[in-house]
Design an enzyme around this catalytic site. Structure first.
Site, PDB file in Angstrom:
ATOM      1  N   LYS A  79       0.845  -1.205   0.000  1.00  0.00           N
ATOM      2  CA  LYS A  79       0.000   0.000   0.000  1.00  0.00           C
ATOM      3  C   LYS A  79       0.879   1.253   0.000  1.00  0.00           C
ATOM      4  O   LYS A  79       1.917   1.285   0.693  1.00  0.00           O
ATOM      5  CB  LYS A  79      -0.909  -0.027   1.235  1.00  0.00           C
ATOM      6  CG  LYS A  79      -1.937   1.084   1.299  1.00  0.00           C
ATOM      7  CD  LYS A  79      -2.841   0.898   2.516  1.00  0.00           C
ATOM      8  CE  LYS A  79      -3.912   1.969   2.613  1.00  0.00           C
ATOM      9  NZ  LYS A  79      -4.817   1.771   3.753  1.00  0.00           N
ATOM     10  N   SER A 178      -9.817  -0.521   7.207  1.00  0.00           N
ATOM     11  CA  SER A 178      -9.301  -0.378   5.850  1.00  0.00           C
ATOM     12  C   SER A 178      -8.712  -1.618   5.199  1.00  0.00           C
ATOM     13  O   SER A 178      -8.501  -1.624   3.983  1.00  0.00           O
ATOM     14  CB  SER A 178      -8.248   0.717   5.815  1.00  0.00           C
ATOM     15  OG  SER A 178      -8.881   1.945   5.726  1.00  0.00           O
TER      16      SER A 178
HETATM   17  N1  GLN Z   1     -13.231   4.331   7.083  1.00  0.00           N
HETATM   18  C1  GLN Z   1     -12.448   4.682   8.213  1.00  0.00           C
HETATM   19  C2  GLN Z   1     -12.023   6.124   8.137  1.00  0.00           C
HETATM   20  O1  GLN Z   1     -12.231   6.735   7.118  1.00  0.00           O
HETATM   21  C3  GLN Z   1     -11.255   3.782   8.362  1.00  0.00           C
HETATM   22  C4  GLN Z   1     -10.162   4.079   7.422  1.00  0.00           C
HETATM   23  C5  GLN Z   1      -8.938   3.239   7.670  1.00  0.00           C
HETATM   24  O2  GLN Z   1      -9.009   2.172   8.286  1.00  0.00           O
HETATM   25  N2  GLN Z   1      -7.805   3.765   7.279  1.00  0.00           N
HETATM   26  O3  GLN Z   1     -11.484   6.649   9.070  1.00  0.00           O
END
Ligand code: GLN
Length: 475
Positions: A79, A178
């Site tokens: 990533k 995520s």
């Molecule tokens: N959807 C969550 C956020 O926007 C988690 C994102 C993530 O795990 N980086 O904070």
């Protein structure tokens, strides 16, 4: 030479490499071919490294010398938020577009030591803020099961790379889901380890008290291999924890699974998701697991208040002076306004504003202070809960992958995280496992279920994960 990438796993590839059925260079070439064929359409990779074959050649030399390690010669996707020395890393943001990492993240150093081959860096929501990979400054990543749908996020690129045979495994990051959400949307395994069990050194921070480096793989065994390769105490990360494998607990015979029906029965859960979930609960019950009804709070508000606060503080370092994009104005304030205004996307700017607000003198106690006190109470609650049960089972997401562009207001997207954020708040490990498919508009899209376990008990997740693979495999 043609290699059957679809049915290949890390374990099988390692055996084939040792047996000289194919070389690491052959394998890397096969993946590069697949990326060439599919990446244009899916947008999983932001950059394919130019030294992939050199890395593979080095792996072949090691194999030739009789060396063997679980990831030697294995092609992985990384990533775009994890530092690989001398490679670009942008966090999918314009503000870091041409930033080159000056050191290796600890997880990368560990993988290099094992002889893994890095194929390239993958797309994500800018600074890991989002749930769909639509917030990338470099275009959306598409779901391989239905190109009109999102891949999930924020580790959408890494997940799609694994789901569509453009990598054998991948690293993502998980701050509130995520790794797990895209894994569920794309039909692969996504693991968020215990907070502090995998080093965060060299991971660009989103919300530091939640951030974890996670693993994405085709099956449990592969996820476990990557986890074992990158976990462990690291003095370079001040929040790193040293977990000793506790054989007393893992030899316990019967795992008790708690199901928070209060959350699952509420509005907003897609009926097909619920049906699929009920089927999975029944399968575990008939396999001899004890299922207990538990109750969990909805932690969305708590998560987002702390997330905004930490994100606003972490993103303040991108001021256009030290790294990345710089825009010249008439004075320093104008420099900042221009640089941050053009460098950050909409969601990053929203969180900087909201985070600054919840941390401001007049509101600190009402929002951030209260959220921290609630977080403490929740941790204690979980400690108690885990004295009665061993695992918590939920769907990974209340809904399947949505159409690209469908969720235009941020709140409706935040709500998709209802099942995933809790593990990050408490710091416990959690995994998303493929649980079948549902049909939407004539297309099959994957669904996932999530298990959470107590701190340091990843082995519980691996155990039930293997069980589920057996159940699903026999259906
Ligand atoms: N959807 C969550 C956020 O926007 C988690 C994102 C993530 O795990 N980086 O904070």
């Amino acid at each position: 030479m043609t290699i059957d990438l679809k049915n290949l796993t890390i374990k099988k590839a390692r055996m084939a490499l040792d047996e000289k059925e194919f070389s690491a260079v052959d394998l890397a070439q096969a993946y590069l071919g697949k990326i060439k064929e599919k990446n244009k359409e899916l947008n999983a990779y932001l950059e394919v490294y130019d030294d992939v074959l050199e890395q593979a050649k080095l792996a072949d030399e090691k194999i030739g010398r009789g060396e063997s390690s679980p990831l030697l010669g294995i092609p992985l996707a990384i990533k775009d938020v994890i530092l690989v020395k001398n490679k670009k890393v942008s966090s999918a943001s314009k503000i870091l577009e041409n930033y080159v990492a000056s050191y290796d993240a600890t997880v990368i150093a560990k993988l290099k030591e094992q002889g893994a081959v890095f194929l390239g860096r993958t797309n994500m929501d800018e600074f890991a803020l989002g749930s769909s990979t639509e917030n990338s400054a470099f275009g959306v990543t598409r779901n391989p099961y239905d190109l009109s749908r999102v891949a999930g996020g924020t580790s959408g690129g890494s997940t799609v790379a694994v789901a569509s045979d453009m990598a054998l495994g991948a690293l993502g990051s998980d701050t509130g889901g995520s790794v797990r959400l895209p894994a569920a949307f794309c039909g692969v395994v996504g693991l968020k380890p215990t907070y502090g069990r995998v080093s965060r050194y060299g991971l660009i921070a989103a919300a530091s008290s939640f951030d974890c480096v996670g693993q994405i793989a085709k099956n449990i065994e592969d996820a476990e291999i990557i986890f074992n390769a990158i976990s462990g105490h690291d003095i370079l990360d001040s929040t790193s924890v040293n977990y000793e494998a506790d054989s007393k607990l893992s030899s316990k015979k019967e795992l008790v699974i708690g199901v928070p029906w209060n959350l699952i029965n509420q509005e907003g859960i897609e009926p097909n998701v619920k049906e699929n979930f009920q089927k999975i609960v029944k399968s575990f019950e008939s396999s001899g697991y004890k299922i207990k009804d538990i109750s969990l709070p909805n932690c969305i508000a708590l998560y987002y208040i702390i997330n905004f606060a930490e994100v606003s503080s972490n993103l303040s370092r991108f001021d256009g002076v030290r790294y990345g994009l710089h825009k010249d104005g008439k004075n320093l304030l104008e420099d900042y306004l221009l640089t941050k205004g053009q460098g950050f996307g909409k969601e990053a700017r929203r969180r900087i504003l909201l985070g600054t607000f919840v941390l401001s003198a007049g509101y600190y106690d009402a929002y951030y202070g209260k959220a921290q006190r609630t977080r403490d109470a929740l941790r204690k609650e979980f400690k108690k809960l885990f004295s009665e049960i061993d695992l918590i089972l939920t769907p990974t997401s209340p809904i399947p992958a949505w159409k690209i562009g469908e969720k235009s207001d941020p709140l409706s997207m935040y709500l998709a995280d209802i099942f995933t954020v809790t593990a990050n708040i408490v710091g416990i490990p959690a995994i998303s496992l493929p649980s079948g498919f549902m049909e939407v508009a004539g297309k099959k899209v994957p669904l996932g279920i999530q298990f959470m376990a107590p701190h340091g008990r990843e082995e519980f997740l691996f155990e039930v994960g293997k069980k589920l693979e057996m159940i699903e495999g026999s259906n």
